[in-house]
Design a protein around this motif. Sequence first.
Motif, PDB file in Angstrom:
ATOM      1  N   ILE A  20      -4.375  -5.698  -4.597  1.00  0.00           N
ATOM      2  CA  ILE A  20      -3.966  -6.696  -3.292  1.00  0.00           C
ATOM      3  C   ILE A  20      -4.907  -7.642  -3.130  1.00  0.00           C
ATOM      4  N   ARG A  21      -6.191  -7.323  -2.870  1.00  0.00           N
ATOM      5  CA  ARG A  21      -7.072  -8.337  -2.518  1.00  0.00           C
ATOM      6  C   ARG A  21      -7.111  -9.320  -3.507  1.00  0.00           C
ATOM      7  N   VAL A  22      -7.027  -9.247  -4.629  1.00  0.00           N
ATOM      8  CA  VAL A  22      -6.948 -10.318  -5.564  1.00  0.00           C
ATOM      9  C   VAL A  22      -5.766 -11.329  -5.369  1.00  0.00           C
ATOM     10  N   ALA A  23      -4.750 -10.606  -5.112  1.00  0.00           N
ATOM     11  CA  ALA A  23      -3.312 -11.285  -4.919  1.00  0.00           C
ATOM     12  C   ALA A  23      -3.452 -12.100  -3.421  1.00  0.00           C
TER      13      ALA A  23
ATOM     14  N   VAL B 140      -1.038  -7.500 -11.625  1.00  0.00           N
ATOM     15  CA  VAL B 140      -0.843  -6.111 -12.299  1.00  0.00           C
ATOM     16  C   VAL B 140       0.129  -6.123 -13.573  1.00  0.00           C
ATOM     17  N   ASN B 141       0.832  -7.070 -13.829  1.00  0.00           N
ATOM     18  CA  ASN B 141       1.198  -7.433 -14.997  1.00  0.00           C
ATOM     19  C   ASN B 141       1.214  -8.535 -15.963  1.00  0.00           C
ATOM     20  N   ALA B 142       0.160  -9.172 -15.631  1.00  0.00           N
ATOM     21  CA  ALA B 142      -0.338 -10.335 -16.483  1.00  0.00           C
ATOM     22  C   ALA B 142      -0.725  -9.835 -17.622  1.00  0.00           C
ATOM     23  N   ALA B 143      -0.149 -10.427 -18.813  1.00  0.00           N
ATOM     24  CA  ALA B 143      -0.212 -10.196 -19.973  1.00  0.00           C
ATOM     25  C   ALA B 143      -1.881 -10.833 -20.482  1.00  0.00           C
ATOM     26  N   PRO B 144      -2.563  -9.977 -21.166  1.00  0.00           N
ATOM     27  CA  PRO B 144      -4.006 -10.315 -21.521  1.00  0.00           C
ATOM     28  C   PRO B 144      -3.761 -11.494 -22.750  1.00  0.00           C
ATOM     29  N   GLN B 145      -4.656 -12.392 -22.425  1.00  0.00           N
ATOM     30  CA  GLN B 145      -4.706 -13.583 -23.462  1.00  0.00           C
ATOM     31  C   GLN B 145      -5.015 -13.304 -24.952  1.00  0.00           C
TER      32      GLN B 145
ATOM     33  N   LEU C 257       0.951  -1.144  -0.070  1.00  0.00           N
ATOM     34  CA  LEU C 257      -0.080  -0.050   0.150  1.00  0.00           C
ATOM     35  C   LEU C 257       0.866   1.247  -0.041  1.00  0.00           C
ATOM     36  N   ASP C 258       1.990   1.138   0.660  1.00  0.00           N
ATOM     37  CA  ASP C 258       2.860   2.434   0.777  1.00  0.00           C
ATOM     38  C   ASP C 258       3.505   2.743  -0.540  1.00  0.00           C
ATOM     39  N   GLU C 259       3.723   1.530  -1.402  1.00  0.00           N
ATOM     40  CA  GLU C 259       4.026   1.663  -2.834  1.00  0.00           C
ATOM     41  C   GLU C 259       3.296   1.930  -3.511  1.00  0.00           C
ATOM     42  N   ARG C 260       1.995   2.107  -3.537  1.00  0.00           N
ATOM     43  CA  ARG C 260       0.735   2.689  -3.957  1.00  0.00           C
ATOM     44  C   ARG C 260       0.050   1.795  -4.975  1.00  0.00           C
ATOM     45  N   PHE C 261       0.117   0.520  -4.464  1.00  0.00           N
ATOM     46  CA  PHE C 261      -0.593  -0.582  -5.451  1.00  0.00           C
ATOM     47  C   PHE C 261      -2.133  -0.315  -4.921  1.00  0.00           C
ATOM     48  N   GLU C 262      -2.721  -0.530  -5.789  1.00  0.00           N
ATOM     49  CA  GLU C 262      -4.238  -0.585  -5.664  1.00  0.00           C
ATOM     50  C   GLU C 262      -4.985  -1.599  -4.733  1.00  0.00           C
ATOM     51  N   PRO C 263      -5.481  -1.225  -3.693  1.00  0.00           N
ATOM     52  CA  PRO C 263      -6.129  -2.123  -2.909  1.00  0.00           C
ATOM     53  C   PRO C 263      -6.847  -3.358  -3.516  1.00  0.00           C
TER      54      PRO C 263
ATOM     55  N   PRO D 179       4.158  -9.846  -2.774  1.00  0.00           N
ATOM     56  CA  PRO D 179       4.373  -9.154  -3.599  1.00  0.00           C
ATOM     57  C   PRO D 179       4.764  -9.894  -5.164  1.00  0.00           C
ATOM     58  N   SER D 180       4.921 -10.986  -5.200  1.00  0.00           N
ATOM     59  CA  SER D 180       4.935 -11.825  -6.377  1.00  0.00           C
ATOM     60  C   SER D 180       3.479 -11.757  -6.956  1.00  0.00           C
TER      61      SER D 180
END
Length: 105
Positions: free
Chosen positions: A37-40, A62-67, A28-34, A55-56
């Motif tokens: 984080i919930r999905v992770a 956030v960086n998953a390539a779309p199909q 959250l401090d790194e400004r990732f969307e809540p 974190p992984s």
Amino acid sequence: MAEYIRDCSRRPPEDFLGLLGRKVKVLLDERFEPQDIRVALERLRAKGLHPSVLPSLVNEVVNAAPQAASVPSSASGAGPWASTSTSRYTPYLNPTEPTTFGGRL
């Protein structure tokens, strides 16, 4: 954290929750969307992973390539490598050719 605990069948150990809470705070401090984080956190809980991989998992979210819609897949859902269409892959050494390995395996 309350959502994560609520979805567990049994409350995780305090050490686990403490580490998980620290990881969430850093993200959250790194400004990732809540929501990311919930999905992770859901993936973490479903797979029963250690809090240190959060974190992984956020990175995966956030960086998953779309199909790609144009990638052919097999009927089994195994992906393009299992497709029955003609493959563009050519093995480096083809043991069916007599010149490979001097004609011997």
